[in-house]
Design a protein around this motif. Structure first.
Motif, PDB file in Angstrom:
ATOM      1  N   LYS A 100       0.846  -1.197   0.000  1.00  0.00           N
ATOM      2  CA  LYS A 100       0.000   0.000   0.000  1.00  0.00           C
ATOM      3  C   LYS A 100       0.876   1.240   0.000  1.00  0.00           C
ATOM      4  CE  LYS A 100      -3.863  -2.207   2.313  1.00  0.00           C
ATOM      5  NZ  LYS A 100      -4.824  -2.130   3.395  1.00  0.00           N
TER       6      LYS A 100
ATOM      7  N   PRO B 236      -3.890   0.346  -2.394  1.00  0.00           N
ATOM      8  CA  PRO B 236      -3.033  -0.726  -2.918  1.00  0.00           C
ATOM      9  C   PRO B 236      -2.210  -0.259  -4.125  1.00  0.00           C
ATOM     10  CG  PRO B 236      -5.375  -1.332  -2.999  1.00  0.00           C
ATOM     11  CD  PRO B 236      -5.300   0.053  -2.503  1.00  0.00           C
TER      12      PRO B 236
ATOM     13  N   ARG C 171      -0.669  -1.355  -7.482  1.00  0.00           N
ATOM     14  CA  ARG C 171      -1.023  -2.451  -8.389  1.00  0.00           C
ATOM     15  C   ARG C 171      -0.036  -2.668  -9.535  1.00  0.00           C
ATOM     16  NH1 ARG C 171      -6.061  -3.672  -6.728  1.00  0.00           N
ATOM     17  NH2 ARG C 171      -7.366  -2.033  -5.926  1.00  0.00           N
ATOM     18  N   ASN C 172       0.956  -1.822  -9.700  1.00  0.00           N
ATOM     19  CA  ASN C 172       1.824  -1.929 -10.870  1.00  0.00           C
ATOM     20  C   ASN C 172       3.209  -2.499 -10.540  1.00  0.00           C
ATOM     21  OD1 ASN C 172       2.621   0.271  -9.401  1.00  0.00           O
ATOM     22  ND2 ASN C 172       2.927   1.628 -11.145  1.00  0.00           N
TER      23      ASN C 172
ATOM     24  N   VAL D 238      -0.014 -11.396 -10.082  1.00  0.00           N
ATOM     25  CA  VAL D 238      -0.720 -10.241  -9.536  1.00  0.00           C
ATOM     26  C   VAL D 238      -2.208 -10.542  -9.604  1.00  0.00           C
ATOM     27  CG1 VAL D 238      -1.172  -7.785  -9.802  1.00  0.00           C
ATOM     28  CG2 VAL D 238       1.094  -8.692 -10.306  1.00  0.00           C
ATOM     29  N   SER D 239      -2.910 -10.225  -8.524  1.00  0.00           N
ATOM     30  CA  SER D 239      -4.341 -10.504  -8.500  1.00  0.00           C
ATOM     31  C   SER D 239      -5.070  -9.436  -7.699  1.00  0.00           C
ATOM     32  CB  SER D 239      -4.588 -11.874  -7.878  1.00  0.00           C
ATOM     33  OG  SER D 239      -5.969 -12.102  -7.726  1.00  0.00           O
ATOM     34  N   ASP D 240      -6.226  -9.076  -8.177  1.00  0.00           N
ATOM     35  CA  ASP D 240      -7.111  -8.204  -7.405  1.00  0.00           C
ATOM     36  C   ASP D 240      -8.023  -9.035  -6.519  1.00  0.00           C
ATOM     37  OD1 ASP D 240      -6.121  -5.848  -8.403  1.00  0.00           O
ATOM     38  OD2 ASP D 240      -7.554  -5.759 -10.059  1.00  0.00           O
TER      39      ASP D 240
END
Length: 119
Positions: free
Chosen positions: A51, A57, A59-60, A82-84
């Motif tokens: 974070k 979060p 994300r990249n 990578v996962s949401d």
């Protein structure tokens, strides 16, 4: 090579069978005769959530943005994804008193729980 609990028991039984004829001779302390369990791991899964300063979060991130160390030694990252879709934990408290059952709210609460689990 891994030693399992079963092989430890077999080794202990075999040791007991070999020592049975030696009864009456000096025996080692019980602690010295305890079976030893050894195990190893070749792959460890690590989940991370990163974070920013505002708590959002990040994300990249890529594999090269992470480093795994074991006793100061760098270990390779074998798989990176990578996962949401993160793990979700929640608890549900339901009042199961008589007033809930009489009013029909207990059945409604159960239905809400079924919908939560389905989602």
């Amino acid at each position: 090579m891994r030693r399992t609990w079963i092989s430890g028991v077999v080794a202990l039984m075999a040791t007991g069978a070999l020592l049975a004829p030696l009864q009456g001779q000096a025996q080692e302390p019980a602690a010295a005769m305890q079976p030893t369990f050894k195990s190893s791991v070749s792959l460890v899964s690590v989940n991370a959530v990163v974070k920013d300063r505002r708590g959002r979060p990040v994300r990249n991130l890529k594999r090269d943005d992470f480093q795994i160390l074991e006793n100061g030694s760098t270990k390779p990252i074998v798989d990176f994804g990578v996962s949401d879709q993160g793990a979700v934990s929640f608890g549900v408290l339901v009042d199961q008193s008589g007033s809930m059952a009489l009013s029909g709210n207990l059945n409604a609460a159960r239905e809400v729980i079924r919908h939560l689990l389905a989602w």
